[in-house]
Design an enzyme around this catalytic site. Structure first.
Site, PDB file in Angstrom:
ATOM      1  N   ILE A  18       0.857  -1.185   0.000  1.00 49.86           N
ATOM      2  CA  ILE A  18       0.000   0.000   0.000  1.00 49.86           C
ATOM      3  C   ILE A  18       0.892   1.234   0.000  1.00 49.86           C
ATOM      4  O   ILE A  18       1.758   1.386   0.865  1.00 49.86           O
ATOM      5  CB  ILE A  18      -0.906   0.044   1.245  1.00 49.86           C
ATOM      6  CG1 ILE A  18      -1.704  -1.253   1.385  1.00 49.86           C
ATOM      7  CG2 ILE A  18      -1.843   1.258   1.180  1.00 49.86           C
ATOM      8  CD1 ILE A  18      -2.620  -1.539   0.247  1.00 49.86           C
TER       9      ILE A  18
ATOM     10  N   GLY B  80     -10.569   1.182  -3.156  1.00 50.89           N
ATOM     11  CA  GLY B  80      -9.120   1.330  -3.286  1.00 50.89           C
ATOM     12  C   GLY B  80      -8.408   0.364  -2.362  1.00 50.89           C
ATOM     13  O   GLY B  80      -8.903  -0.722  -2.074  1.00 50.89           O
ATOM     14  N   GLU B  81      -7.213   0.743  -1.917  1.00 47.64           N
ATOM     15  CA  GLU B  81      -6.386  -0.057  -1.006  1.00 47.64           C
ATOM     16  C   GLU B  81      -5.844  -1.330  -1.653  1.00 47.64           C
ATOM     17  O   GLU B  81      -5.203  -2.127  -0.990  1.00 47.64           O
ATOM     18  CB  GLU B  81      -7.155  -0.475   0.266  1.00 47.64           C
ATOM     19  CG  GLU B  81      -7.723   0.647   1.080  1.00 47.64           C
ATOM     20  CD  GLU B  81      -8.501   0.137   2.300  1.00 47.64           C
ATOM     21  OE1 GLU B  81      -8.467  -1.088   2.580  1.00 47.64           O
ATOM     22  OE2 GLU B  81      -9.137   0.963   2.973  1.00 47.64           O
ATOM     23  N   GLY B  82      -6.143  -1.577  -2.929  1.00 50.76           N
ATOM     24  CA  GLY B  82      -5.793  -2.858  -3.526  1.00 50.76           C
ATOM     25  C   GLY B  82      -6.838  -3.921  -3.254  1.00 50.76           C
ATOM     26  O   GLY B  82      -6.631  -5.097  -3.574  1.00 50.76           O
TER      27      GLY B  82
END
Length: 351
Positions: free
Chosen positions: A63, A316-318
């Site tokens: 991240i 988001g955040e992966g």
């Protein structure tokens, strides 16, 4: 730019392994093509890993976090303090990506490229401190050349750490209040699309907020006079530390031979930057999902990407990429563990 490591050659795909995997698919106990995109994924992963039967046991998630000066223009529903607070949540195990990483038994690395809290010091976070966020790109360039170089290198360093740890798949995630604005601005330059077509609610803007966001971007683009032919200048002027780091990570992975699973809108913008800097890296990028941000579909089309999922995600955040990992693992398991017609003594053609 004095250093151009991103132009270095990316690793080639192993065509022999792909041919072997393709031949194996034809022999498995199923009608040819009946597993659809899963078959193509297994063959592609074979070429990326250089193995007839690829696996995805080792997954590395990083991240990248950074604040954005353009938040001064009122383009976000949340205050900038949330970026630093979420860093605590990541390493504390309470964020969505923290839960997903545990479930996937993936490593989770958190890199702070520059938040508004210059004193922030958290165990388990790599604090690089390139600045207290970017400058307000509605009034001046977001980054200096040195900051841009450092952010790109930070991403490359993360890719190299993942490669050294034996990662078979790299997922980059991002955290930064205001970063959908930076991503939309970058995409507007690189795709030649109006900001109004690429701007979305981000963390929760209403229609008036989205319109204001697009107007801020259009004004900034007139100020900087950016061209699609110069992605680095665009990245420096309207990008973000974490977007630059993601682009650097994707390029570093392609050069090191590590497959990348790209997350949502912001990560796809970083992928577009990476591909514009070095088109060879495109072969190493898989795209996890089509998110809820309105510009994401346009981006994926420009990248000729077929996303694996479409779940209306905009976290988001992966997180979207992490959600797609089980699908990739199952594609590998089916490819590697199904019996062939000969092994199962099953007729390989209709009567």
């Amino acid at each position: 730019m004095t250093q151009a490591w991103w132009r270095d050659a990316c690793q080639p795909l192993d065509n022999a392994a792909m041919d072997q995997a393709r031949a194996r698919q034809q022999q498995l106990t199923k009608p040819a093509g009946s597993l659809g995109q899963l078959e193509a994924l297994a063959i592609q992963l074979a070429g990326l890993q250089g193995l007839e039967r690829p696996t995805l046991d080792q997954v590395a998630i990083t991240i990248f976090a950074g604040d954005h000066g353009v938040v001064e223009e009122g383009i976000s529903a949340y205050p900038q303090a949330v970026t630093g607070q979420m860093l605590r949540n990541f390493v504390g195990g309470g964020a969505a990506i923290s839960v997903l990483a545990r479930q996937l038994q993936a490593s989770l690395d958190v890199v702070d490229l520059g938040t508004i809290d210059a004193q922030l010091e958290l165990p388990g976070v790599r604090h690089l401190r390139l600045g207290t966020g970017t400058a307000n790109f509605a009034r001046q360039p977001a980054m200096t050349e040195n900051q841009l170089q450092a952010a790109l290198q930070a991403g490359r360093d993360s890719a190299q750490r993942a490669a050294e740890q034996g990662a078979q798949l790299f997922i980059g995630g991002e955290m930064g209040i205001g970063n959908t604005t930076a991503a939309a601005a970058l995409a507007s330059v690189l795709l030649g699309c109006p900001a109004s077509e690429l701007s979305g609610p981000g963390t929760g803007l209403d229609n008036a907020g989205v319109q204001h966001k697009a107007e801020v971007i259009e004004r900034a683009l007139r100020l900087h006079g950016l061209r699609a032919e110069d992605p680095l200048q665009a990245l420096a002027c309207v990008g973000g530390f974490e977007i630059a780091a993601l682009a650097g990570a994707y390029l570093g992975c392609a050069q090191a031979g590590v497959t990348v699973l790209v997350d949502g809108f912001i990560c796809s913008v970083a992928a577009l930057v990476a591909v514009r800097l070095n088109p060879q890296c495109r072969a190493w990028l898989l795209f996890a999902h089509q998110g809820a941000e309105p510009g994401h579909k346009t981006l994926l089309a420009a990248l000729q990407a077929e996303p694996l999922l479409a779940l209306g995600l905009r976290l988001g955040e992966g997180s979207g990429a992490a959600l797609a990992v089980p699908l990739l693992r199952l594609a590998c398991a089916l490819h590697g563990q199904m019996a062939t017609f000969a092994e199962a003594a099953v007729a390989d053609r209709p009567a």
